[in-house]
Motif scaffolding. Structure first.
Motif, PDB file in Angstrom:
ATOM      1  N   SER A  35     -22.396  16.629  -6.804  1.00  0.00           N
ATOM      2  CA  SER A  35     -22.260  15.946  -7.834  1.00  0.00           C
ATOM      3  C   SER A  35     -23.303  14.610  -7.867  1.00  0.00           C
ATOM      4  CB  SER A  35     -20.950  15.507  -8.242  1.00  0.00           C
ATOM      5  OG  SER A  35     -20.596  14.411  -7.357  1.00  0.00           O
ATOM      6  N   ARG A  82     -11.396  25.052  -2.628  1.00  0.00           N
ATOM      7  CA  ARG A  82     -12.270  24.714  -3.803  1.00  0.00           C
ATOM      8  C   ARG A  82     -12.323  23.465  -4.331  1.00  0.00           C
ATOM      9  NH1 ARG A  82     -11.945  27.948  -9.630  1.00  0.00           N
ATOM     10  NH2 ARG A  82     -12.122  25.874 -10.845  1.00  0.00           N
ATOM     11  N   GLY A  83     -13.512  22.640  -4.374  1.00  0.00           N
ATOM     12  CA  GLY A  83     -13.481  21.436  -5.084  1.00  0.00           C
ATOM     13  C   GLY A  83     -14.123  21.294  -6.286  1.00  0.00           C
ATOM     14  N   ASP A  84     -13.335  20.408  -7.285  1.00  0.00           N
ATOM     15  CA  ASP A  84     -13.980  20.548  -8.270  1.00  0.00           C
ATOM     16  C   ASP A  84     -14.333  18.973  -8.876  1.00  0.00           C
ATOM     17  OD1 ASP A  84     -14.523  23.160  -9.485  1.00  0.00           O
ATOM     18  OD2 ASP A  84     -12.080  23.094  -9.673  1.00  0.00           O
ATOM     19  N   ILE A  89     -12.113  13.898  -7.438  1.00  0.00           N
ATOM     20  CA  ILE A  89     -12.365  15.231  -7.260  1.00  0.00           C
ATOM     21  C   ILE A  89     -11.149  16.109  -6.972  1.00  0.00           C
ATOM     22  CG2 ILE A  89     -13.496  16.540  -5.341  1.00  0.00           C
ATOM     23  CD1 ILE A  89     -15.440  14.192  -5.148  1.00  0.00           C
ATOM     24  N   CYS A 100     -18.533  19.133  -2.542  1.00  0.00           N
ATOM     25  CA  CYS A 100     -18.375  18.792  -4.348  1.00  0.00           C
ATOM     26  C   CYS A 100     -19.081  17.615  -4.527  1.00  0.00           C
ATOM     27  CB  CYS A 100     -17.066  19.119  -4.718  1.00  0.00           C
ATOM     28  SG  CYS A 100     -16.984  19.111  -6.259  1.00  0.00           S
ATOM     29  N   SER A 151     -23.767  24.069  -0.525  1.00  0.00           N
ATOM     30  CA  SER A 151     -22.894  25.107  -0.055  1.00  0.00           C
ATOM     31  C   SER A 151     -22.849  25.536   1.252  1.00  0.00           C
ATOM     32  CB  SER A 151     -22.911  26.198  -1.288  1.00  0.00           C
ATOM     33  OG  SER A 151     -24.252  26.843  -1.100  1.00  0.00           O
ATOM     34  N   ARG A 163     -19.479  20.325 -14.870  1.00  0.00           N
ATOM     35  CA  ARG A 163     -18.786  20.372 -13.719  1.00  0.00           C
ATOM     36  C   ARG A 163     -19.437  20.948 -12.499  1.00  0.00           C
ATOM     37  NH1 ARG A 163     -13.048  23.565 -13.604  1.00  0.00           N
ATOM     38  NH2 ARG A 163     -13.249  23.110 -15.908  1.00  0.00           N
ATOM     39  N   THR A 164     -19.038  20.350 -11.474  1.00  0.00           N
ATOM     40  CA  THR A 164     -19.512  20.556 -10.056  1.00  0.00           C
ATOM     41  C   THR A 164     -18.590  21.294  -9.310  1.00  0.00           C
ATOM     42  OG1 THR A 164     -21.177  18.898 -10.090  1.00  0.00           O
ATOM     43  CG2 THR A 164     -20.823  19.770  -7.945  1.00  0.00           C
ATOM     44  N   THR A 165     -18.848  22.466  -8.744  1.00  0.00           N
ATOM     45  CA  THR A 165     -17.585  23.389  -8.027  1.00  0.00           C
ATOM     46  C   THR A 165     -18.541  23.686  -6.671  1.00  0.00           C
ATOM     47  OG1 THR A 165     -16.600  24.024  -9.963  1.00  0.00           O
ATOM     48  CG2 THR A 165     -16.186  25.401  -7.749  1.00  0.00           C
ATOM     49  N   GLN A 166     -17.745  23.292  -5.679  1.00  0.00           N
ATOM     50  CA  GLN A 166     -18.131  23.758  -4.247  1.00  0.00           C
ATOM     51  C   GLN A 166     -16.800  24.219  -3.355  1.00  0.00           C
ATOM     52  OE1 GLN A 166     -21.226  23.737  -2.529  1.00  0.00           O
ATOM     53  NE2 GLN A 166     -22.040  23.024  -4.680  1.00  0.00           N
TER      54      GLN A 166
END
Length: 109
Positions: A96, A63-65, A48, A92, A6, A77-80
């Motif tokens: 992941s 925001r990336g999911d 993504i 992200c 991050s 879920r991965t969020t960055q």
């Protein structure tokens, strides 16, 4: 040296993307976080999703999911976040694949 994904800079994320892709690092990392030619296909291939965020009317970010497929994909879920679309997406992707913290060479500090 271990860093939080991050907080990684563009150069650090580019190196980590190469690491996540199994790269041998014998050349300068591609600009995954700055060049759509390299980063765009990764976002598309890995599904993504990146969206623009405005928090409190003063802080702009993206925001990336990344959603994993599987029985409970909505919980997995991965969020960055990042200051640009590609930086958020590449953070992200790295998180992941490699986790929330990654080991990078000292010279990338």
């Amino acid at each position: 040296m271990k860093i939080k994904v991050s907080e990684a800079t563009n150069l650090q994320i580019d190196w980590a993307v190469e690491e996540a892709n199994g790269g041998d690092h014998t050349y300068h990392p591609r600009g995954y976080s700055t060049d759509w030619v390299f980063g765009g296909p990764i976002l598309e291939e890995n599904k993504i999703s990146v969206t623009y965020m405005r928090a409190g009317g003063y802080m702009d970010s993206f925001r990336g999911d990344f959603k994993h497929c599987g029985p409970k994909w909505w919980d997995d879920r991965t969020t960055q976040y990042g200051s640009t679309y590609l930086l958020a997406g590449m953070r992200c992707y790295v998180a992941s694949k490699l986790g929330e913290e990654v080991e990078i060479p000292e010279e990338l500090k």
